[in-house]
Design a protein around this motif. Structure first.
Motif, PDB file in Angstrom:
ATOM      1  N   ASN A 260      36.605   2.769 -25.094  1.00  0.00           N
ATOM      2  CA  ASN A 260      36.999   1.428 -24.661  1.00  0.00           C
ATOM      3  C   ASN A 260      35.777   0.707 -24.087  1.00  0.00           C
ATOM      4  N   VAL A 261      35.978  -0.540 -23.685  1.00  0.00           N
ATOM      5  CA  VAL A 261      34.860  -1.349 -23.200  1.00  0.00           C
ATOM      6  C   VAL A 261      34.201  -0.705 -21.985  1.00  0.00           C
ATOM      7  N   ARG A 262      34.992  -0.221 -21.054  1.00  0.00           N
ATOM      8  CA  ARG A 262      34.448   0.405 -19.846  1.00  0.00           C
ATOM      9  C   ARG A 262      33.534   1.586 -20.219  1.00  0.00           C
ATOM     10  N   GLN A 263      33.981   2.395 -21.188  1.00  0.00           N
ATOM     11  CA  GLN A 263      33.209   3.565 -21.597  1.00  0.00           C
ATOM     12  C   GLN A 263      31.960   3.169 -22.386  1.00  0.00           C
ATOM     13  N   ASN A 264      32.059   2.111 -23.195  1.00  0.00           N
ATOM     14  CA  ASN A 264      30.884   1.621 -23.911  1.00  0.00           C
ATOM     15  C   ASN A 264      29.827   1.120 -22.935  1.00  0.00           C
ATOM     16  N   LEU A 265      30.267   0.430 -21.886  1.00  0.00           N
ATOM     17  CA  LEU A 265      29.328  -0.074 -20.890  1.00  0.00           C
ATOM     18  C   LEU A 265      28.641   1.076 -20.151  1.00  0.00           C
ATOM     19  N   ALA A 266      29.399   2.145 -19.914  1.00  0.00           N
ATOM     20  CA  ALA A 266      28.857   3.275 -19.156  1.00  0.00           C
ATOM     21  C   ALA A 266      27.919   4.136 -19.987  1.00  0.00           C
ATOM     22  N   TYR A 267      27.984   4.002 -21.315  1.00  0.00           N
ATOM     23  CA  TYR A 267      27.230   4.902 -22.188  1.00  0.00           C
ATOM     24  C   TYR A 267      25.730   4.864 -21.889  1.00  0.00           C
ATOM     25  N   GLY A 268      25.177   3.656 -21.781  1.00  0.00           N
ATOM     26  CA  GLY A 268      23.744   3.550 -21.532  1.00  0.00           C
ATOM     27  C   GLY A 268      23.326   4.146 -20.202  1.00  0.00           C
ATOM     28  N   ARG A 269      24.173   4.022 -19.212  1.00  0.00           N
ATOM     29  CA  ARG A 269      23.846   4.536 -17.875  1.00  0.00           C
ATOM     30  C   ARG A 269      23.748   6.061 -17.868  1.00  0.00           C
ATOM     31  N   TRP A 270      24.454   6.718 -18.783  1.00  0.00           N
ATOM     32  CA  TRP A 270      24.416   8.175 -18.829  1.00  0.00           C
ATOM     33  C   TRP A 270      23.015   8.686 -19.133  1.00  0.00           C
ATOM     34  N   PHE A 271      22.200   7.882 -19.855  1.00  0.00           N
ATOM     35  CA  PHE A 271      20.894   8.336 -20.303  1.00  0.00           C
ATOM     36  C   PHE A 271      19.742   7.707 -19.520  1.00  0.00           C
ATOM     37  N   ALA A 272      20.062   6.813 -18.598  1.00  0.00           N
ATOM     38  CA  ALA A 272      19.004   6.184 -17.799  1.00  0.00           C
ATOM     39  C   ALA A 272      18.463   7.181 -16.767  1.00  0.00           C
ATOM     40  N   PRO A 273      17.159   7.183 -16.520  1.00  0.00           N
ATOM     41  CA  PRO A 273      16.590   8.084 -15.502  1.00  0.00           C
ATOM     42  C   PRO A 273      17.237   7.847 -14.140  1.00  0.00           C
ATOM     43  N   LYS A 274      17.348   8.889 -13.370  1.00  0.00           N
ATOM     44  CA  LYS A 274      18.007   8.786 -12.072  1.00  0.00           C
ATOM     45  C   LYS A 274      17.277   7.843 -11.117  1.00  0.00           C
ATOM     46  N   ASN A 275      15.947   7.752 -11.284  1.00  0.00           N
ATOM     47  CA  ASN A 275      15.164   6.913 -10.376  1.00  0.00           C
ATOM     48  C   ASN A 275      14.978   5.487 -10.912  1.00  0.00           C
ATOM     49  N   ALA A 276      15.637   5.158 -12.017  1.00  0.00           N
ATOM     50  CA  ALA A 276      15.473   3.827 -12.619  1.00  0.00           C
ATOM     51  C   ALA A 276      16.194   2.777 -11.780  1.00  0.00           C
ATOM     52  N   ARG A 277      15.637   1.559 -11.780  1.00  0.00           N
ATOM     53  CA  ARG A 277      16.321   0.445 -11.131  1.00  0.00           C
ATOM     54  C   ARG A 277      17.593   0.138 -11.909  1.00  0.00           C
ATOM     55  N   ARG A 278      18.700   0.092 -11.237  1.00  0.00           N
ATOM     56  CA  ARG A 278      19.987  -0.062 -11.917  1.00  0.00           C
ATOM     57  C   ARG A 278      20.622  -1.404 -11.569  1.00  0.00           C
ATOM     58  N   GLU A 279      21.178  -2.025 -12.599  1.00  0.00           N
ATOM     59  CA  GLU A 279      21.952  -3.241 -12.372  1.00  0.00           C
ATOM     60  C   GLU A 279      23.325  -2.866 -11.824  1.00  0.00           C
ATOM     61  N   ASN A 280      23.871  -3.714 -10.977  1.00  0.00           N
ATOM     62  CA  ASN A 280      25.210  -3.507 -10.445  1.00  0.00           C
ATOM     63  C   ASN A 280      26.231  -3.755 -11.551  1.00  0.00           C
ATOM     64  N   PRO A 281      27.018  -2.748 -11.938  1.00  0.00           N
ATOM     65  CA  PRO A 281      27.977  -2.937 -13.034  1.00  0.00           C
ATOM     66  C   PRO A 281      28.945  -4.088 -12.791  1.00  0.00           C
ATOM     67  N   ASP A 282      29.416  -4.216 -11.543  1.00  0.00           N
ATOM     68  CA  ASP A 282      30.364  -5.294 -11.237  1.00  0.00           C
ATOM     69  C   ASP A 282      29.721  -6.660 -11.442  1.00  0.00           C
ATOM     70  N   LYS A 283      28.439  -6.789 -11.083  1.00  0.00           N
ATOM     71  CA  LYS A 283      27.731  -8.056 -11.272  1.00  0.00           C
ATOM     72  C   LYS A 283      27.572  -8.373 -12.746  1.00  0.00           C
ATOM     73  N   VAL A 284      27.228  -7.339 -13.550  1.00  0.00           N
ATOM     74  CA  VAL A 284      27.053  -7.546 -14.984  1.00  0.00           C
ATOM     75  C   VAL A 284      28.376  -7.925 -15.636  1.00  0.00           C
ATOM     76  N   ILE A 285      29.433  -7.249 -15.258  1.00  0.00           N
ATOM     77  CA  ILE A 285      30.757  -7.541 -15.812  1.00  0.00           C
ATOM     78  C   ILE A 285      31.188  -8.962 -15.468  1.00  0.00           C
ATOM     79  N   GLU A 286      30.914  -9.380 -14.230  1.00  0.00           N
ATOM     80  CA  GLU A 286      31.254 -10.746 -13.825  1.00  0.00           C
ATOM     81  C   GLU A 286      30.404 -11.762 -14.563  1.00  0.00           C
ATOM     82  N   MET A 287      29.105 -11.492 -14.715  1.00  0.00           N
ATOM     83  CA  MET A 287      28.199 -12.409 -15.378  1.00  0.00           C
ATOM     84  C   MET A 287      28.618 -12.643 -16.823  1.00  0.00           C
ATOM     85  N   LEU A 288      29.101 -11.593 -17.482  1.00  0.00           N
ATOM     86  CA  LEU A 288      29.473 -11.684 -18.884  1.00  0.00           C
ATOM     87  C   LEU A 288      30.940 -12.030 -19.096  1.00  0.00           C
TER      88      LEU A 288
END
Length: 366
Positions: free
Chosen positions: A92-120
Motif C-alpha cells: 500500500n502507499v504507506r509501505q511504498n513510502l517506507a520502502y526507501g527508508r529501509w535502505f537509508a543509512p542510519k546516520n543519514a539526514r531524514r525527512e519527517n514522514p508526516d511533513k512529506v505526506i502533508e506536503m504531497l
C-alpha cells in the motif's frame, strides 16, 4: 548542495561531451529527444558507465574516471522518479513510502514522514494500493518515496510525460514545493518549455550531446539562437506580482509597473510569480493598438531580430516588464519596418496565458 557533472561518452548517433555546475534547487536538462538528457541521468545514477567523467554532489563523489573511483548505484544515495510511478503493486502507499527508508543509512539526514505526506497531500491515500490510485496520485507517492530515502540527489526523468494536462497541472505545484522546501538538489529532465519556466532554478540546454546554453530559465528560453526544443518552445519568462482578482474571472498582475491580465488563478494577492509568454502568442504593432479585444499591451523597443532559413523571424522587444519575444514572419518585419531601436507594441491575448505557464517565483538565479 551543488552538483558538478563532467561526462564524455560515445553512443550510436551521439557523442556526449558535456560539463556543467548546478546551484542548489532544480537543474533542468532541456532539449529534444536524442540530445543526451536521459544518458546523463543514467550516468549519474550509475546505470551507465561513461568512458570519461566525474560527477559529485558537493564533496560526495559518485564517480571519477581519472581517479578510478566508481560508487555502485545502490550506494549513491539517489532518489529516482521515473515517467511512471513504478510503485510496488503488492504494497500500500504507506509501505511504498517506507520502502526507501529501509535502505537509508542510519546516520543519514531524514525527512519527517508526516511533513512529506502533508506536503504531497497523500494522507488520505496511505491504506490504498497503487491499482486504486490515479496517475497523478501515483507520481505524488513516487516523489514521497524518493524523498524519504534520505537522498543526496533526486533524479526526475520526464516525470510528467505520461500524464495528461490535468494531471500535470496537479503535480507541478508539488515539484515547486519540493524545490522550495527541501534542501536536496534535483536533476530534472524535460522537453517541455512550460515545465522549465515553472520549475527551473537553472537550465542546461542540450543539443546533439553538447551544452549549448546554461543559465536561468528567463535567459535560456528567451534566447532564439538556442531553441533546444524547437521554435515553439521560445518565449519570455516575466516576474510579476498578483494585484487583484476581478469579479469577471480575470486576475490582474503587476509586471514592473505594467499591467497584465490572465484567466483567474489561485495565487493570493501580493504573491510573486513567474509567467511564460510563448513567442507565437504575441502580435506586434508599430502604432499603439486601438479597438482590439486583447487586454495585454506592452510597449517597448526592438532589441534584436533573428531570421531563420524559413519565412519566420523572432523579434526581441525590451519592455518595462522585461524582454518579450514575438514569432512573426519576415514579411511582417519588413512591412512594419522593424529594426533595432524601433518603438513597437506587443499584443498578448489574455486567454493565451495558460495555467501551466504560471508558477511561483524562484528567488535564486531566477
Amino acid at each position: 548542495m551543488s552538483l558538478s557533472v563532467r561526462l564524455q561518452h560515445r553512443l550510436p548517433g551521439i557523442d556526449l561531451d558535456i560539463s556543467f555546475d548546478a546551484p542548489p534547487g532544480v537543474t533542468v536538462l532541456f532539449g529534444r529527444s536524442g540530445s543526451g538528457k536521459t544518458t546523463i541521468v543514467n550516468a549519474v545514477a550509475g546505470l551507465l558507465r561513461p568512458e570519461a567523467g566525474r560527477v559529485a554532489v558537493n564533496e560526495w563523489v559518485l564517480f571519477d574516471t581519472e581517479q578510478r573511483h566508481w560508487l555502485p548505484s545502490h550506494k549513491r544515495r539517489l532518489g529516482y522518479i521515473f515517467q511512471e510511478g513504478r510503485l510496488f503493486p503488492h504494497l500500500n502507499v504507506r509501505q511504498n513510502l517506507a520502502y526507501g527508508r529501509w535502505f537509508a543509512p542510519k546516520n543519514a539526514r531524514r525527512e519527517n514522514p508526516d511533513k512529506v505526506i502533508e506536503m504531497l497531500g497523500i494522507g488520505h491515500l496511505l491504506d490504498r494500493r497503487p491499482a486504486r490510485l490515479s496517475g497523478g496520485e501515483k507520481q505524488r507517492v513516487a516523489i514521497g518515496r524518493a524523498l524519504l530515502a534520505s537522498p543526496r540527489l533526486i533524479l526526475a526523468d520526464e516525470p510528467l510525460a505520461a500524464l495528461d494536462d490535468a494531471r500535470k497541472a496537479e503535480i507541478l505545484p508539488y515539484f515547486e514545493r519540493l524545490r522550495d522546501e527541501v534542501s536536496v538538489p534535483i536533476l530534472y529532465v524535460t522537453h517541455s518549455a512550460a515545465e522549465v519556466a515553472r520549475l527551473a532554478t537553472s537550465v542546461v540546454a542540450l543539443q546533439d550531446g553538447k551544452v549549448v546554453r546554461q543559465g536561468p530559465a528567463s535567459d535560456v528560453l528567451a534566447d532564439p539562437s538556442v531553441a533546444p526544443a524547437g521554435v515553439r518552445a521560445i518565449g519570455a519568462v516575466l516576474k510579476v506580482r498578483v494585484l487583484t482578482h476581478h469579479d469577471d474571472g480575470l486576475t490582474e498582475l503587476d509586471a514592473n509597473g505594467a499591467r497584465l491580465f490572465l484567466p483567474q488563478i489561485s495565487h493570493e494577492v501580493g504573491e510573486d510569480l513567474r509567467i511564460r509568454i510563448p513567442a507565437q502568442e504575441v502580435i506586434l504593432s508599430k502604432k499603439p493598438p486601438e479597438g482590439l479585444s486583447a487586454l495585454n499591451v506592452l510597449s517597448g523597443t526592438v532589441d534584436s531580430i533573428r531570421s531563420g532559413d524559413g519565412p519566420g523571424a523572432i523579434v526581441s522587444l525590451k519592455t518595462p516588464a522585461g524582454i518579450v519575444l514575438a514569432r512573426v514572419t519576415r514579411r511582417s518585419v519588413n512591412a512594419l519596418g522593424l529594426e533595432a531601436g524601433a518603438t513597437c507594441h506587443a499584443v498578448i491575448k489574455t486567454v493565451a496565458l495558460a495555467p501551466q505557464d504560471v508558477g511561483g517565483r524562484i528567488t535564486t538565479n531566477a
